[in-house]
Write an enzyme that holds these catalytic residues in place. Structure first.
Site, PDB file in Angstrom:
ATOM      1  N   HIS A  97      -4.295  -3.005  -4.857  1.00 55.65           N
ATOM      2  CA  HIS A  97      -2.843  -2.982  -4.956  1.00 55.65           C
ATOM      3  C   HIS A  97      -2.258  -1.896  -4.060  1.00 55.65           C
ATOM      4  O   HIS A  97      -2.954  -0.985  -3.607  1.00 55.65           O
ATOM      5  CB  HIS A  97      -2.398  -2.746  -6.404  1.00 55.65           C
ATOM      6  CG  HIS A  97      -2.759  -1.372  -6.899  1.00 55.65           C
ATOM      7  ND1 HIS A  97      -4.037  -1.024  -7.248  1.00 55.65           N
ATOM      8  CD2 HIS A  97      -2.002  -0.254  -7.087  1.00 55.65           C
ATOM      9  CE1 HIS A  97      -4.055   0.239  -7.631  1.00 55.65           C
ATOM     10  NE2 HIS A  97      -2.839   0.740  -7.535  1.00 55.65           N
ATOM     11  N   ASP A  99       1.002   0.764  -4.329  1.00 48.64           N
ATOM     12  CA  ASP A  99       1.759   1.269  -5.471  1.00 48.64           C
ATOM     13  C   ASP A  99       3.193   0.733  -5.512  1.00 48.64           C
ATOM     14  O   ASP A  99       3.942   0.832  -4.529  1.00 48.64           O
ATOM     15  CB  ASP A  99       1.794   2.805  -5.460  1.00 48.64           C
ATOM     16  CG  ASP A  99       0.443   3.399  -5.887  1.00 48.64           C
ATOM     17  OD1 ASP A  99      -0.314   2.715  -6.597  1.00 48.64           O
ATOM     18  OD2 ASP A  99       0.159   4.560  -5.494  1.00 48.64           O
ATOM     19  N   HIS A 249      -5.151   0.123  -2.362  1.00 41.18           N
ATOM     20  CA  HIS A 249      -6.239   0.906  -2.944  1.00 41.18           C
ATOM     21  C   HIS A 249      -6.750   0.253  -4.216  1.00 41.18           C
ATOM     22  O   HIS A 249      -6.104  -0.650  -4.773  1.00 41.18           O
ATOM     23  CB  HIS A 249      -5.839   2.371  -3.150  1.00 41.18           C
ATOM     24  CG  HIS A 249      -4.586   2.564  -3.923  1.00 41.18           C
ATOM     25  ND1 HIS A 249      -3.337   2.441  -3.363  1.00 41.18           N
ATOM     26  CD2 HIS A 249      -4.379   2.862  -5.224  1.00 41.18           C
ATOM     27  CE1 HIS A 249      -2.431   2.665  -4.278  1.00 41.18           C
ATOM     28  NE2 HIS A 249      -3.030   2.913  -5.436  1.00 41.18           N
ATOM     29  N   ARG A 264      -0.672  12.006  -9.768  1.00 43.04           N
ATOM     30  CA  ARG A 264      -0.081  11.351  -8.592  1.00 43.04           C
ATOM     31  C   ARG A 264       1.361  11.791  -8.417  1.00 43.04           C
ATOM     32  O   ARG A 264       2.128  11.797  -9.381  1.00 43.04           O
ATOM     33  CB  ARG A 264      -0.137   9.834  -8.775  1.00 43.04           C
ATOM     34  CG  ARG A 264       0.411   9.058  -7.586  1.00 43.04           C
ATOM     35  CD  ARG A 264       0.243   7.561  -7.803  1.00 43.04           C
ATOM     36  NE  ARG A 264       1.476   6.951  -8.246  1.00 43.04           N
ATOM     37  CZ  ARG A 264       1.585   5.697  -8.675  1.00 43.04           C
ATOM     38  NH1 ARG A 264       0.502   4.922  -8.732  1.00 43.04           N
ATOM     39  NH2 ARG A 264       2.732   5.202  -9.045  1.00 43.04           N
TER      40      ARG A 264
HETATM   41 FE   LIG Z   1      -2.293   2.864  -7.436  1.00 43.93          FE
END
Ligand SMILES: [Fe+2]
Length: 296
Positions: A97, A99, A249, A264
């Site tokens: 995917h 983000d 990723h 993150r």
């Molecule tokens: Fe992600």
């Protein structure tokens, strides 16, 4: 380069940056050079950066305005509205995917910081969607050039079978977004075209669900080829900065019940643009202004 080394670690994606202290007040020319390295290598690994939330936020903010932790009801780290905990107990992102592509303005880039790292497994894979695009046979590339795909957070991602994971999924789906993005996106800084799909992409405009699945799977196979993929083995304190505009990723779910925690922080992006100059458009949900600066 401004006094640091960029050492390639993958043939087509990824570099380690050595000799820059991310916790320091970095001069503007260092940030400019790091951004150039990001455009070239798409994923930068800073070993032993040893940042905390505050210094991760400060470093990420040098590349642009930050987003909030998540566009849906998924909570941030307590007291840090711009820091998303990536906790293996809640969720394992073992699907390819990019983000938050379900909103109209997905992030420009993400920083991931390793905090608790399992003794084995729990790596992060990052794939280069621009080299995947170049790998397509010419006729297939010309076919992809014209396609648009609908991205949604209600995309049936894999789930852990725990109560915590059920709770996470409810929060993830508390607001449903649907956005149409070009299947081939022109990178706003480098001008490089690249595939821009994700497991959030569920339907190709004008095709049935089963036709869409076949087309998206075919394109995804080019992205997931080992040649286009970097594998990062984490140590606590490492920081990874990756371009969210032309990569995907994947977090392998291969660390059993060991704890794993990353934090993150993402940098806000703009509206994707296709080869014909047409911009992405919303189909369902709002412009996510509570999450990221709304870009016209
Ligand atoms: Fe992600």
């Amino acid at each position: 380069m401004s006094g640091f080394d960029v050492i390639r670690i993958g043939g087509r994606i990824g570099a380690e940056v050595v000799g820059v202290d991310l916790g320091a007040e970095l001069p503007a020319d260092v940030i400019t050079d790091l951004n150039s390295a990001l455009l070239q290598h798409k994923a930068l690994v800073f070993r032993g950066a040893d940042l905390d939330d505050e210094s991760q936020l400060a470093f990420a903010a040098r590349f642009g305005a930050l987003t909030k932790a998540h566009p849906t009801g998924v909570p941030s780290v307590e007291g840090q509205p711009e820091v998303l905990p990536i906790d293996g107990e809640d969720h394992r992102a073992n699907h390819w995917h990019t983000d938050c592509t379900f909103v109209r303005t997905p992030p420009k880039a993400s920083t991931l910081r390793g905090i608790v790292i399992p003794a084995y497994g729990g790596n992060t894979l990052i794939a280069n969607q621009a080299t995947a695009y170049l790998d397509l046979p010419r006729d297939l590339r010309e076919f992809a050039d014209k396609l648009w795909a609908v991205h949604t957070n209600d995309a049936g991602q894999p789930l852990l079978e725990t109560d915590r994971a059920d709770e996470y999924r409810k929060m993830f789906l508390s607001t449903i977004y649907k956005t149409a993005h070009p299947v081939v996106r022109v990178h706003p800084e480098s001008g490089e075209p690249g595939l821009f799909i994700s497991s959030f992409a569920q339907q190709v405009a004008g095709l049935s669900m089963s036709e869409s699945r076949a087309v998206l799977d075919m394109l995804q196979r080019y992205i997931s080829r080992p040649e286009n993929v970097l594998r990062i083995k984490w140590n606590p304190g490492d920081l990874v900065l990756f371009d969210n505009r032309n990569t995907q990723h994947y977090g392998p779910d291969d660390y059993d019940d060991q704890p794993r925690m990353l934090h993150r922080v993402t940098i806000a992006g703009d509206v994707p643009v296709g080869l014909d100059g047409k911009k992405s458009y919303l189909l369902e949900g709002d412009d996510a202004a509570h999450y990221t600066p709304a870009v016209v």
